[in-house]
Enzyme design. Structure first.
Site, short mmCIF file in Angstrom:
data_model
loop_
_atom_site.label_atom_id
_atom_site.label_comp_id
_atom_site.label_asym_id
_atom_site.label_seq_id
_atom_site.Cartn_x
_atom_site.Cartn_y
_atom_site.Cartn_z
CG ASP A 1 -48.39 50.77 43.80
OD1 ASP A 1 -47.98 49.33 44.37
OD2 ASP A 1 -48.64 51.05 42.84
CG ASP B 1 -49.91 46.17 45.14
OD1 ASP B 1 -50.66 45.28 45.46
OD2 ASP B 1 -49.40 46.92 44.24
CG ASN C 1 -49.86 42.46 43.44
OD1 ASN C 1 -50.49 43.09 43.52
ND2 ASN C 1 -48.68 41.03 43.23
CG HIS C 2 -47.61 43.30 46.97
ND1 HIS C 2 -46.92 42.54 46.69
CD2 HIS C 2 -47.75 44.10 45.80
CE1 HIS C 2 -46.19 42.23 46.03
NE2 HIS C 2 -46.87 43.89 45.43
#
Length: 71
Positions: A8, A37, A65-66
């Site tokens: 992330d 991400d 997902n991003h």
């Protein structure tokens, strides 16, 4: 040789750079795996991607997902 796993990043290139400095990451001896991400909420997603591309074979990325949404 060390293996580092980071998740992330969210487009926060400055924070990523500080973290890599703090752990003493060396692309000639270490491996970095980013756990999805890489882009989105932070101020500089493009700089994150450029930094990781510059590491060439030392960085491996799993898409989150991003990242998939960006594609």
């Amino acid at each position: 040789m060390a293996l580092y796993m980071i998740g992330d990043v969210q487009g926060c290139d400055e924070a990523l750079g500080r973290l890599l400095d703090e752990i003493g990451f060396s692309p000639s001896r270490d491996t970095l795996v980013l756990l999805g991400d890489l882009v989105n909420r932070g101020p500089d997603s493009l700089a994150v991607l450029r930094r990781l591309m510059a590491l060439e074979g030392a960085a491996h990325c799993l898409l989150g997902n991003h990242d998939l949404h960006l594609l």
